[in-house]
Motif scaffolding. Structure first.
Motif, PDB file in Angstrom:
ATOM      1  N   LEU A 347      43.147  -9.102 -52.131  1.00  0.00           N
ATOM      2  CA  LEU A 347      42.944  -7.955 -51.984  1.00  0.00           C
ATOM      3  C   LEU A 347      43.137  -7.316 -53.726  1.00  0.00           C
ATOM      4  O   LEU A 347      42.760  -6.030 -54.068  1.00  0.00           O
ATOM      5  N   THR A 348      44.007  -8.164 -54.473  1.00  0.00           N
ATOM      6  CA  THR A 348      43.500  -7.279 -55.823  1.00  0.00           C
ATOM      7  C   THR A 348      43.388  -8.629 -56.614  1.00  0.00           C
ATOM      8  O   THR A 348      43.642  -9.790 -56.153  1.00  0.00           O
ATOM      9  N   HIS A 349      43.128  -8.524 -57.672  1.00  0.00           N
ATOM     10  CA  HIS A 349      42.380  -9.666 -59.176  1.00  0.00           C
ATOM     11  C   HIS A 349      41.869  -8.597 -60.331  1.00  0.00           C
ATOM     12  O   HIS A 349      41.631  -6.995 -59.990  1.00  0.00           O
ATOM     13  N   ARG A 350      42.111  -9.262 -61.112  1.00  0.00           N
ATOM     14  CA  ARG A 350      42.497  -8.691 -62.236  1.00  0.00           C
ATOM     15  C   ARG A 350      41.378  -8.176 -62.874  1.00  0.00           C
ATOM     16  O   ARG A 350      40.975  -7.447 -63.954  1.00  0.00           O
ATOM     17  N   ASP A 351      39.825  -9.401 -62.674  1.00  0.00           N
ATOM     18  CA  ASP A 351      38.968  -8.260 -63.371  1.00  0.00           C
ATOM     19  C   ASP A 351      38.321  -6.900 -62.302  1.00  0.00           C
ATOM     20  O   ASP A 351      37.327  -6.226 -62.260  1.00  0.00           O
ATOM     21  N   HIS A 352      38.799  -6.768 -61.225  1.00  0.00           N
ATOM     22  CA  HIS A 352      38.264  -6.023 -60.192  1.00  0.00           C
ATOM     23  C   HIS A 352      38.695  -5.059 -59.639  1.00  0.00           C
ATOM     24  O   HIS A 352      38.283  -3.677 -58.891  1.00  0.00           O
ATOM     25  N   ALA A 353      40.344  -5.517 -59.212  1.00  0.00           N
ATOM     26  CA  ALA A 353      41.856  -3.870 -58.582  1.00  0.00           C
ATOM     27  C   ALA A 353      42.495  -4.520 -58.631  1.00  0.00           C
ATOM     28  O   ALA A 353      43.158  -5.601 -58.724  1.00  0.00           O
ATOM     29  N   GLN A 354      43.308  -3.252 -59.184  1.00  0.00           N
ATOM     30  CA  GLN A 354      44.577  -3.327 -59.562  1.00  0.00           C
ATOM     31  C   GLN A 354      45.525  -2.207 -59.138  1.00  0.00           C
ATOM     32  O   GLN A 354      46.711  -2.048 -58.812  1.00  0.00           O
ATOM     33  N   GLN A 355      44.268  -2.285 -57.484  1.00  0.00           N
ATOM     34  CA  GLN A 355      45.220  -1.288 -56.926  1.00  0.00           C
ATOM     35  C   GLN A 355      45.198  -1.366 -55.201  1.00  0.00           C
ATOM     36  O   GLN A 355      43.769  -1.772 -55.146  1.00  0.00           O
ATOM     37  N   LEU A 356      46.067  -0.882 -53.779  1.00  0.00           N
ATOM     38  CA  LEU A 356      45.371  -1.593 -53.059  1.00  0.00           C
ATOM     39  C   LEU A 356      45.926  -0.310 -51.608  1.00  0.00           C
ATOM     40  O   LEU A 356      47.022   0.220 -51.828  1.00  0.00           O
ATOM     41  N   ARG A 357      44.940   0.126 -51.378  1.00  0.00           N
ATOM     42  CA  ARG A 357      45.028   1.058 -50.488  1.00  0.00           C
ATOM     43  C   ARG A 357      45.059   0.455 -49.025  1.00  0.00           C
ATOM     44  O   ARG A 357      44.050   0.144 -48.573  1.00  0.00           O
ATOM     45  N   LEU A 358      45.849   0.981 -47.946  1.00  0.00           N
ATOM     46  CA  LEU A 358      46.086  -0.062 -46.233  1.00  0.00           C
ATOM     47  C   LEU A 358      45.874   1.739 -45.703  1.00  0.00           C
ATOM     48  O   LEU A 358      46.401   2.614 -45.728  1.00  0.00           O
ATOM     49  N   VAL A 359      44.885   2.005 -45.445  1.00  0.00           N
ATOM     50  CA  VAL A 359      44.781   2.992 -44.455  1.00  0.00           C
ATOM     51  C   VAL A 359      44.206   2.790 -42.718  1.00  0.00           C
ATOM     52  O   VAL A 359      43.362   2.569 -42.405  1.00  0.00           O
ATOM     53  N   THR A 381      41.568  -1.435 -53.381  1.00  0.00           N
ATOM     54  CA  THR A 381      40.944  -2.498 -52.758  1.00  0.00           C
ATOM     55  C   THR A 381      41.884  -0.918 -51.949  1.00  0.00           C
ATOM     56  O   THR A 381      42.401  -1.308 -51.754  1.00  0.00           O
ATOM     57  N   LEU A 382      39.975  -1.408 -50.851  1.00  0.00           N
ATOM     58  CA  LEU A 382      40.781  -0.284 -49.528  1.00  0.00           C
ATOM     59  C   LEU A 382      40.527  -0.788 -48.885  1.00  0.00           C
ATOM     60  O   LEU A 382      39.876  -1.722 -47.990  1.00  0.00           O
ATOM     61  N   VAL A 383      41.720  -0.754 -47.218  1.00  0.00           N
ATOM     62  CA  VAL A 383      41.703  -2.323 -46.481  1.00  0.00           C
ATOM     63  C   VAL A 383      42.091  -0.197 -45.645  1.00  0.00           C
ATOM     64  O   VAL A 383      42.525  -0.151 -45.326  1.00  0.00           O
ATOM     65  N   PHE A 384      41.319  -0.828 -44.311  1.00  0.00           N
ATOM     66  CA  PHE A 384      40.659   0.350 -43.334  1.00  0.00           C
ATOM     67  C   PHE A 384      40.973  -0.725 -41.984  1.00  0.00           C
ATOM     68  O   PHE A 384      40.953  -0.936 -41.138  1.00  0.00           O
ATOM     69  N   TYR A 385      42.190  -0.231 -41.417  1.00  0.00           N
ATOM     70  CA  TYR A 385      43.103  -0.044 -39.740  1.00  0.00           C
ATOM     71  C   TYR A 385      42.114   0.410 -38.835  1.00  0.00           C
ATOM     72  O   TYR A 385      42.314   1.810 -38.824  1.00  0.00           O
ATOM     73  N   MET A 386      41.552  -0.300 -37.917  1.00  0.00           N
ATOM     74  CA  MET A 386      41.317   0.506 -36.948  1.00  0.00           C
ATOM     75  C   MET A 386      40.478   1.167 -36.517  1.00  0.00           C
ATOM     76  O   MET A 386      40.325   2.157 -36.048  1.00  0.00           O
ATOM     77  N   VAL A 446      37.087  -4.057 -45.365  1.00  0.00           N
ATOM     78  CA  VAL A 446      37.747  -4.274 -46.612  1.00  0.00           C
ATOM     79  C   VAL A 446      37.066  -3.458 -47.843  1.00  0.00           C
ATOM     80  O   VAL A 446      35.160  -4.002 -47.424  1.00  0.00           O
ATOM     81  N   VAL A 447      36.330  -2.716 -48.484  1.00  0.00           N
ATOM     82  CA  VAL A 447      36.108  -2.199 -49.127  1.00  0.00           C
ATOM     83  C   VAL A 447      36.537  -2.203 -50.576  1.00  0.00           C
ATOM     84  O   VAL A 447      37.710  -1.685 -51.375  1.00  0.00           O
ATOM     85  N   GLY A 448      35.873  -2.833 -50.875  1.00  0.00           N
ATOM     86  CA  GLY A 448      35.633  -2.365 -52.892  1.00  0.00           C
ATOM     87  C   GLY A 448      34.877  -4.155 -53.437  1.00  0.00           C
ATOM     88  O   GLY A 448      34.413  -4.900 -52.917  1.00  0.00           O
ATOM     89  N   GLU A 449      35.097  -3.590 -54.796  1.00  0.00           N
ATOM     90  CA  GLU A 449      34.866  -5.004 -55.654  1.00  0.00           C
ATOM     91  C   GLU A 449      34.868  -6.717 -55.277  1.00  0.00           C
ATOM     92  O   GLU A 449      34.375  -7.355 -55.259  1.00  0.00           O
ATOM     93  N   VAL A 450      36.422  -6.389 -54.571  1.00  0.00           N
ATOM     94  CA  VAL A 450      36.456  -7.580 -53.600  1.00  0.00           C
ATOM     95  C   VAL A 450      36.315  -7.836 -52.576  1.00  0.00           C
ATOM     96  O   VAL A 450      35.957  -9.511 -52.812  1.00  0.00           O
ATOM     97  N   ALA A 451      35.531  -7.208 -52.321  1.00  0.00           N
ATOM     98  CA  ALA A 451      35.445  -7.551 -50.977  1.00  0.00           C
ATOM     99  C   ALA A 451      33.811  -8.225 -51.089  1.00  0.00           C
ATOM    100  O   ALA A 451      33.693  -9.686 -50.154  1.00  0.00           O
TER     101      ALA A 451
END
Length: 487
Positions: A347-359, A381-386, A446-451
């Motif tokens: 969900l986080t990665h030094r090269d791609h995402a330094q922030q995580l949002r649960l939505v 990184t965006l993570v959408f529940y439901m 999951v939306v973002g480069e890490v996906a």
């Protein structure tokens, strides 16, 4: 064998059991039957030296000769086929079946109507382990592990409790009160005193526990996170709460495998919510918690994922606090962590995402309250529940807010469960990909480069499914037109 075996401890004391076969395997079966107090009858042309010695000592009856259906006399309770000839074993099984006798055919699970389990025996306490005949070595390995956990003091404790059982039942006629007494007893000093070879002191401690005035039954509620469905992801605290529960109020997404770990005699009440089907009103859930806790019961409120992440656990705690009900919270592994991990997505990665949002994308109103421009910011990184029912709207709003159409996404359906599927692609393909692959709830977005790393790092279940090759109709429109259609 499709249906599970029914576990059963049989009282064979003084009862006749037919064993067909006279070799070493038959000998082992006879020894186990003698240990249980049975009267073995061994039918075979010849006996091994060990069996012949038992026959000469009068401990078994020998029926010399080839298998004869007349050996299945009216007083025989069980049959064991233990010859080294398959045709004989099959004949024994057919004859026993015809007379409605349970038969065990050594090394043939299909012909057997009962199985002899691997056993950990501590006096009257017996723990039986069976693989249903599929993998006896697995059962034996589990037995070895249990041998290490349960020492001889457990057998002494069982005998001690058995001697005092009538007095305990008279002292605590109510089942719930009796259960609380045993909880206190097992957590107290009795077992440790038995381990120190101080049986008199252990008995005194038990008598003192019976004499003590039991505390009044105080109801309580434990909010337990059940995780994403894999029972192996439960915490030890969650397992302990499930084993102590009188009542379990569980959500729709709690897996059957997790529920199987709960105490067998606990009352189980489904209070699930569904966007497309029957739902239990939150007010009714509150009322059930209050009713059972005030009746002195231990209530487990079992929620999928974590109770305090989009689970309305905070509302339930506020309700319990307002009504003076004691409560605890046992965290669970929330879906974002479990599903992403099982999909190989960091969900986080030094090269791609330094922030995580649960939505949460539970309904149209929740989508309207989100800051979509903040969600479209890079390196997060965006993570959408439901969000299964709102994928088209999520796609449209993210594109309108400026998130590039080539942003990777991953849909994780049934994450961490045996039926897990992952669908991956680019944001412009999201809605069409979900339709093409018929993605159903429960599923996490999951939306973002890490996906995109799901394609490289997947390790659980099948490899990710690619999004539909055709271009999404949503991405071909202007953002304004897209939002208009989504509305």
């Amino acid at each position: 064998m499709d249906a599970p075996l029914f576990p059963l401890f049989a009282d064979l004391n003084g009862r006749a059991v037919l064993v067909v076969g006279g070799g070493a395997v038959a000998g082992r079966k006879v020894e186990a039957l003698l240990h249980a107090g049975a009267r073995p009858r061994v039918g075979a042309p010849h006996l091994s030296p060990a069996l012949r010695e038992l026959a000469e000592a009068g401990r078994i009856d020998w029926l010399p000769g080839l298998f004869d259906t007349r050996w299945l006399a009216e007083d025989v309770w069980l049959v064991v086929a233990a010859t080294d000839t398959a045709t004989v074993n099959q004949a024994v099984a057919r004859a026993a079946e015809a007379q409605r006798l349970f038969v065990n055919v050594v090394d043939d699970a299909q012909l057997s109507r009962f199985h002899v389990p691997a056993v950990v025996e501590r006096g009257a306490l017996q723990i039986a382990i069976s693989s249903g005949g599929a993998a006896p070595m697995v059962a034996r390995h589990v037995r070895r592990r249990l041998e290490e956990l349960f020492d001889g003091a457990w057998g002494q404790l069982t005998a001690l409790a058995g001697r005092h059982r009538p007095a305990i039942r008279a002292r605590f006629p109510d089942t719930a009160a009796r259960r609380r007494f045993f909880d206190r007893l097992l957590d107290g000093p009795v077992l440790e005193l038995l381990r120190r070879h101080r049986p008199a002191d252990a008995e005194s401690a038990l008598r003192q526990a019976m004499a003590d005035e039991p505390p009044a039954a105080a109801g309580s509620v434990v909010l337990v996170g059940a995780g994403s469905g894999d029972p192996g992801l439960l915490t030890l605290a969650a397992l302990r709460a499930l084993n102590q529960a009188d009542v379990i109020l569980y959500d729709r997404l709690v897996s059957a495998e997790v529920l199987q770990l709960a105490r067998r005699d606990a009352d189980r009440i489904e209070v699930g919510k569904s966007a497309r089907g029957h739902s239990t009103r939150q007010e009714h859930i509150h009322a059930l918690m209050l009713e059972h806790a005030r009746a002195g019961r231990r209530v487990v409120r079992l929620k999928g994922g974590d109770a305090l992440v989009f689970g309305r656990g905070g509302e339930e705690l506020q309700f319990l606090r307002a009504h003076g009900i004691a409560y605890e919270v046992v965290p669970g592994i929330t879906a974002a962590l479990a599903c992403a991990a099982h999909a190989g997505i960091p969900l986080t990665h030094r090269d791609h995402a330094q922030q995580l949002r649960l939505v949460t994308a539970h309904c149209r109103d929740s989508l309207d309250t989100l800051d979509w421009r903040a969600l479209a910011a890079p390196r997060q990184t965006l993570v959408f529940y439901m969000g299964v029912a709102a994928l088209a709207q999520i796609q449209a709003r993210l594109l309108e807010a400026g998130l590039p159409t080539a942003t990777p996404f991953a849909l994780v359906e049934n994450g961490s469960r045996p039926g897990q599927r992952v669908v991956s692609g680019h944001l412009r393909q999201l809605a069409d990909a979900a339709t093409t692959h018929a993605v159903q709830s429960p599923a996490l977005l999951v939306v973002g480069e890490v996906a995109a790393l799901a394609n490289e790092l997947h390790w659980y279940g099948q490899a990710p499914l690619p999004a539909a090759p055709r271009t999404s109709s949503l991405s071909a429109k202007t953002p304004a037109a897209t939002l208009a259609d989504a509305a």
